[in-house]
Every structure is written in C-alpha cells, then in structure tokens.
Design a protein around this motif. Structure first.
Motif, PDB file in Angstrom:
ATOM      1  N   ILE A 227      46.252  35.139  38.637  1.00 52.38           N
ATOM      2  CA  ILE A 227      45.100  34.367  38.100  1.00 52.38           C
ATOM      3  C   ILE A 227      45.184  32.897  38.329  1.00 52.38           C
ATOM      4  O   ILE A 227      46.220  32.417  37.918  1.00 52.38           O
ATOM      5  CB  ILE A 227      44.905  34.818  36.580  1.00 52.38           C
ATOM      6  N   TYR A 228      44.191  32.272  38.491  1.00 50.26           N
ATOM      7  CA  TYR A 228      44.325  30.623  38.730  1.00 50.26           C
ATOM      8  C   TYR A 228      43.415  29.803  37.945  1.00 50.26           C
ATOM      9  O   TYR A 228      42.292  30.422  37.989  1.00 50.26           O
ATOM     10  CB  TYR A 228      44.113  30.453  40.390  1.00 50.26           C
ATOM     11  N   ALA A 229      43.752  28.700  37.670  1.00 47.51           N
ATOM     12  CA  ALA A 229      42.880  27.648  37.496  1.00 47.51           C
ATOM     13  C   ALA A 229      42.125  26.862  38.790  1.00 47.51           C
ATOM     14  O   ALA A 229      43.135  26.532  39.560  1.00 47.51           O
ATOM     15  CB  ALA A 229      43.324  26.713  36.348  1.00 47.51           C
ATOM     16  N   VAL A 230      41.072  26.932  38.817  1.00 45.25           N
ATOM     17  CA  VAL A 230      40.520  26.450  40.092  1.00 45.25           C
ATOM     18  C   VAL A 230      39.213  25.535  39.733  1.00 45.25           C
ATOM     19  O   VAL A 230      38.620  24.978  38.453  1.00 45.25           O
ATOM     20  CB  VAL A 230      39.764  27.575  40.846  1.00 45.25           C
ATOM     21  N   ARG A 231      38.899  24.491  40.830  1.00 43.65           N
ATOM     22  CA  ARG A 231      37.725  23.836  40.831  1.00 43.65           C
ATOM     23  C   ARG A 231      37.029  24.272  42.009  1.00 43.65           C
ATOM     24  O   ARG A 231      37.500  24.620  43.100  1.00 43.65           O
ATOM     25  CB  ARG A 231      38.332  22.187  40.986  1.00 43.65           C
ATOM     26  N   VAL A 232      35.633  24.150  41.800  1.00 43.63           N
ATOM     27  CA  VAL A 232      34.601  24.905  42.754  1.00 43.63           C
ATOM     28  C   VAL A 232      33.754  23.917  43.064  1.00 43.63           C
ATOM     29  O   VAL A 232      32.991  23.322  42.343  1.00 43.63           O
ATOM     30  CB  VAL A 232      33.945  25.942  42.177  1.00 43.63           C
ATOM     31  N   GLY A 233      33.469  23.577  44.519  1.00 47.40           N
ATOM     32  CA  GLY A 233      32.560  22.929  44.998  1.00 47.40           C
ATOM     33  C   GLY A 233      31.693  23.492  45.576  1.00 47.40           C
ATOM     34  O   GLY A 233      31.546  24.418  46.357  1.00 47.40           O
ATOM     35  N   LEU A 234      30.376  23.123  45.350  1.00 47.67           N
ATOM     36  CA  LEU A 234      29.059  23.683  45.685  1.00 47.67           C
ATOM     37  C   LEU A 234      28.396  22.645  46.490  1.00 47.67           C
ATOM     38  O   LEU A 234      28.020  21.595  45.774  1.00 47.67           O
ATOM     39  CB  LEU A 234      28.343  24.527  44.595  1.00 47.67           C
ATOM     40  N   GLY A 235      27.904  23.153  47.751  1.00 47.58           N
ATOM     41  CA  GLY A 235      26.807  21.773  48.658  1.00 47.58           C
ATOM     42  C   GLY A 235      27.765  20.832  49.017  1.00 47.58           C
ATOM     43  O   GLY A 235      29.174  20.701  48.926  1.00 47.58           O
ATOM     44  N   GLY A 250      43.372  39.397  44.061  1.00 49.70           N
ATOM     45  CA  GLY A 250      43.981  40.403  43.977  1.00 49.70           C
ATOM     46  C   GLY A 250      43.301  41.768  44.416  1.00 49.70           C
ATOM     47  O   GLY A 250      41.969  41.607  44.870  1.00 49.70           O
ATOM     48  N   ARG A 251      43.649  42.925  43.947  1.00 50.01           N
ATOM     49  CA  ARG A 251      43.269  44.273  44.164  1.00 50.01           C
ATOM     50  C   ARG A 251      42.758  44.995  42.827  1.00 50.01           C
ATOM     51  O   ARG A 251      42.075  46.049  43.281  1.00 50.01           O
ATOM     52  CB  ARG A 251      44.473  45.207  44.742  1.00 50.01           C
ATOM     53  N   ARG A 252      42.455  44.345  41.885  1.00 48.99           N
ATOM     54  CA  ARG A 252      41.803  44.779  40.847  1.00 48.99           C
ATOM     55  C   ARG A 252      42.427  46.065  40.312  1.00 48.99           C
ATOM     56  O   ARG A 252      41.951  47.357  40.409  1.00 48.99           O
ATOM     57  CB  ARG A 252      40.367  45.090  40.928  1.00 48.99           C
ATOM     58  N   PRO A 253      43.697  46.244  40.032  1.00 51.54           N
ATOM     59  CA  PRO A 253      44.545  47.544  39.635  1.00 51.54           C
ATOM     60  C   PRO A 253      43.977  48.329  38.522  1.00 51.54           C
ATOM     61  O   PRO A 253      44.051  49.375  38.403  1.00 51.54           O
ATOM     62  CB  PRO A 253      45.970  47.034  39.372  1.00 51.54           C
ATOM     63  N   THR A 254      43.394  47.569  37.619  1.00 48.93           N
ATOM     64  CA  THR A 254      42.690  48.179  36.459  1.00 48.93           C
ATOM     65  C   THR A 254      41.518  49.115  36.981  1.00 48.93           C
ATOM     66  O   THR A 254      41.107  50.225  36.303  1.00 48.93           O
ATOM     67  CB  THR A 254      42.084  47.314  35.365  1.00 48.93           C
ATOM     68  N   PHE A 255      40.959  48.595  38.026  1.00 51.61           N
ATOM     69  CA  PHE A 255      39.735  49.361  38.378  1.00 51.61           C
ATOM     70  C   PHE A 255      39.996  50.298  39.753  1.00 51.61           C
ATOM     71  O   PHE A 255      39.928  51.483  39.864  1.00 51.61           O
ATOM     72  CB  PHE A 255      38.615  48.638  38.642  1.00 51.61           C
ATOM     73  N   ASP A 256      40.080  49.662  40.799  1.00 53.28           N
ATOM     74  CA  ASP A 256      40.128  50.542  42.348  1.00 53.28           C
ATOM     75  C   ASP A 256      41.230  50.125  43.178  1.00 53.28           C
ATOM     76  O   ASP A 256      41.472  50.877  44.122  1.00 53.28           O
ATOM     77  CB  ASP A 256      38.881  50.139  42.974  1.00 53.28           C
ATOM     78  N   ARG A 287      49.045  33.617  35.759  1.00 55.07           N
ATOM     79  CA  ARG A 287      49.900  34.676  35.559  1.00 55.07           C
ATOM     80  C   ARG A 287      49.581  35.719  36.853  1.00 55.07           C
ATOM     81  O   ARG A 287      48.605  35.462  37.698  1.00 55.07           O
ATOM     82  CB  ARG A 287      49.325  35.534  34.340  1.00 55.07           C
ATOM     83  N   ASP A 288      50.532  36.609  36.704  1.00 57.13           N
ATOM     84  CA  ASP A 288      50.526  37.756  37.794  1.00 57.13           C
ATOM     85  C   ASP A 288      49.069  38.509  37.437  1.00 57.13           C
ATOM     86  O   ASP A 288      48.709  38.724  36.428  1.00 57.13           O
ATOM     87  CB  ASP A 288      51.849  38.472  37.759  1.00 57.13           C
ATOM     88  N   GLU A 289      48.915  39.461  38.604  1.00 65.83           N
ATOM     89  CA  GLU A 289      47.967  40.353  38.452  1.00 65.83           C
ATOM     90  C   GLU A 289      48.453  41.569  37.744  1.00 65.83           C
ATOM     91  O   GLU A 289      49.617  41.956  37.897  1.00 65.83           O
ATOM     92  CB  GLU A 289      47.390  40.712  39.901  1.00 65.83           C
ATOM     93  N   LEU A 290      47.707  42.045  36.913  1.00 68.45           N
ATOM     94  CA  LEU A 290      48.230  43.039  35.850  1.00 68.45           C
ATOM     95  C   LEU A 290      47.114  44.281  35.757  1.00 68.45           C
ATOM     96  O   LEU A 290      45.761  44.351  36.108  1.00 68.45           O
ATOM     97  CB  LEU A 290      48.439  42.481  34.569  1.00 68.45           C
ATOM     98  N   LYS A 291      47.554  45.499  35.438  1.00 65.02           N
ATOM     99  CA  LYS A 291      46.960  46.676  35.267  1.00 65.02           C
ATOM    100  C   LYS A 291      46.938  46.886  33.560  1.00 65.02           C
ATOM    101  O   LYS A 291      47.830  46.911  32.875  1.00 65.02           O
ATOM    102  CB  LYS A 291      47.334  47.971  35.788  1.00 65.02           C
TER     103      LYS A 291
END
Length: 327
Positions: A227-235, A250-256, A287-291
């Motif tokens: 998980i990351y803090a990000v800034r997003v540019g549009l246009g 990541g791979r969404r371990p909680t779901f699929d 943080r790391d990806e978690l399930k």
C-alpha cells in the motif's frame, strides 16, 4: 506554449534533422540524477553553441533485445521516458531502433555513420559508463579520441553518488522492489511514476467505500506489493489536474489472489475515470499487502491506510514528475 519536442527516428528523412545539434546519449531508463547530469552537460554545450540539444536513446532497451525471455523491470516505458526527456528542457530525442542491424554496428561505424554523417552532431555528452557498438567495445575514451579529432566536443560525466552510493537504474529498481520509496525518489530526483489507462475491475472498492481506479501495469513491473501514498495526475498541459490518494499494488489476497493490479483511490474526487489515462507518482510506502479474515477488518485497515497516506502526503514535498508533452 513550450517549443515542440521533436522525435527523430530511423525513418526520419535526413533533411528534417537539425544540423550541428548537441546530443546526450544513453538508455535513460528512469531519467535519474546520473542521466540528468549528462543532459545538463548537453544543454550547457547547446547554449554555448546556439544549437539544439537532443537525447539519443534506444528502443527497445538493449537488454530486452539480447534477452527477450528474461523479465525486464523498466523504470520508464518509451513514452514515459520521452515525456521526462521533454520535461528536462531538451529540444527532442533521437530514438534509434535497437535491432539485429544496430547490435551488429561497430563502434566506429556508429560514430561516423550515425552520429556524424546522419545527425551531424557538434557536441556529445555521455556518462562515464556508456558503452556502444558491437560487443559494447565503444567507450567514452573512444568517443573522446575519435570525436575530438574531428572537432566535436565530448563531455564525459562522472558517476553521481548519494551518501557515497552510486545512482543507477538497477539501484532504483532494487529500491522499488524493497518498497524503499524515499531512496528511489532521491536517486531519481523526483517521485517514480507509472502511467496507465483506467480499466473496469470487480468494482469491490465502491461497495467498501473506496472506489478505485484500476490500472494494469507491465507484467515485469518489480514494484513491491503493498500500500502506497500517491499523487495522481490527470490530463496534460493547461488541463492537468492533480489529486492525492492511496494505492494498492498486488494480488488482492483477501479476494482472488489474481494477477497484480494497481488500484488507486483518489481523495476528494468524484467522477468517472474509466478509459482515462492517469499518471500515478509514488510518494511513500505504507505497509505490505495482507490477507484479512473479514471485510470489516479490511475496511478498518483501509481507513487507517488512508489516514496514514494523508499524513505522509502532507509532510512530503509538493513534488510531481516534470513531464513534457510529446506528440
């Protein structure tokens, strides 16, 4: 409006290539501080000579040509690299196709045919470790001896270090693979970013209170899952807008546990982003990806992730990649 960024390719007619230009040469993956030192040297030469400065670069990356089946984590694809080069103040870029013919070109032929006869360069800037030509026998020392003899100025830039650690594309890849975003940012001279089109996903985020813009990154992307803090540019240009956000890669371990996907939640944004192209700059690792055992536990963690992202972004410099516009 800024001057048009000119892209010269192997198919560009010789008559359309500016004469007497200065070139900065390299693969420029990431356009990091070491690359920028080479670019600044070329720009300084161009100003003193009153000639335009171009980057000379190669596509695909030579490593991909020589090892097509080996995963190659590129920091910047061709378009992103060109946008960074445009933002660096260059007049344009010479994109040379790296194929069998190019790989078989001797260093001497590259200097005399590509640089002198075709491009008619008046100055060359390279890094201390730049090699070229068949078998990579071409070196800065060869450029110095050959080009200087012909009246062409050559500037060889020394390595750039941060805290006695050399800046390199491989060191940045390693930092990103370990989630060391601050280290990668320092070596790049600004945040690392990815660009992609927003695609339809499973739409789970909207049911969790966190509707996300989903972007499929290159399959060889080596960014650490998490998980990351990000800034997003549009246009682009005058239509450019920027948003803070939090992102999961990541791979969404909680779901699929599926194929890696970048999922970005933009703070304080309302609207439909499907089909739009976003620039996502990585500011901090959370943080790391978690399930998770339950959806409620996941939502509580997402609330905490968002709060931590806002805190990181508020404390971080207001930096975003300086991206020029290319056609």
């Amino acid at each position: 409006m800024p001057p048009r960024f000119t892209i010269i390719r192997d198919t560009t007619p010789a008559a359309a290539i500016p004469k007497g230009s200065v070139v900065a040469m390299g693969n420029f993956d990431g356009v990091h501080l070491g690359h920028r030192a080479v670019i600044e040297a070329a720009l300084a030469m161009s100003r003193s000579r009153g000639k335009p400065a171009f980057a000379v670069t190669f596509e695909p990356h030579p490593r991909k040509f020589f090892s097509p089946n080996t995963p190659q984590f590129r920091l910047t694809d061709e378009t992103s690299k060109l946008r960074l080069l445009a933002g660096a103040g260059l007049a344009g870029a010479v994109v040379m196709t790296f194929d069998t013919a190019r790989a078989g070109t001797t260093a001497q032929d590259f200097i005399h045919h590509d640089l002198i006869a075709r491009l008619d360069v008046s100055g060359i800037a390279v890094g201390y470790d730049f090699h070229f030509g068949k078998g990579r026998v071409g070196s800065p020392s060869l450029l110095l001896s050959e080009a200087t003899r012909l009246g062409i100025e050559v500037d060889v830039r020394p390595p750039v270090d941060i805290d006695e650690r050399p800046v390199s594309s491989s060191a940045i890849r390693m930092a990103l693979a370990e989630g060391q975003i601050a280290d990668a940012t320092a070596m790049l001279g600004g945040p690392w970013f990815v660009t992609g089109e927003v695609i339809h996903g499973e739409k789970r985020g909207r049911h969790l209170g966190y509707p996300t813009a989903n972007i499929r990154l290159d399959k060889d992307c080596g960014l650490k899952h998490g998980i990351y803090a990000v800034r997003v540019g549009l246009g682009q240009g005058k239509d450019h807008r920027r948003f803070d956000g939090v992102a999961s890669f990541g791979r969404r371990p909680t779901f699929d546990n599926g194929a890696p996907l970048l999922e970005v939640f933009l703070f304080d944004f309302k609207g439909d982003l499907y089909g739009t192209v976003l620039d996502v700059a990585f500011i901090g690792f959370i943080r790391d990806e978690l399930k998770f055992d339950s959806i409620d536990a996941l939502i509580r963690q997402m609330d905490d992730d968002s709060a931590r992202a806002r805190t990181q972004l508020a404390a971080a410099p207001d930096a975003f990649p300086n991206l020029g516009v290319i056609e």
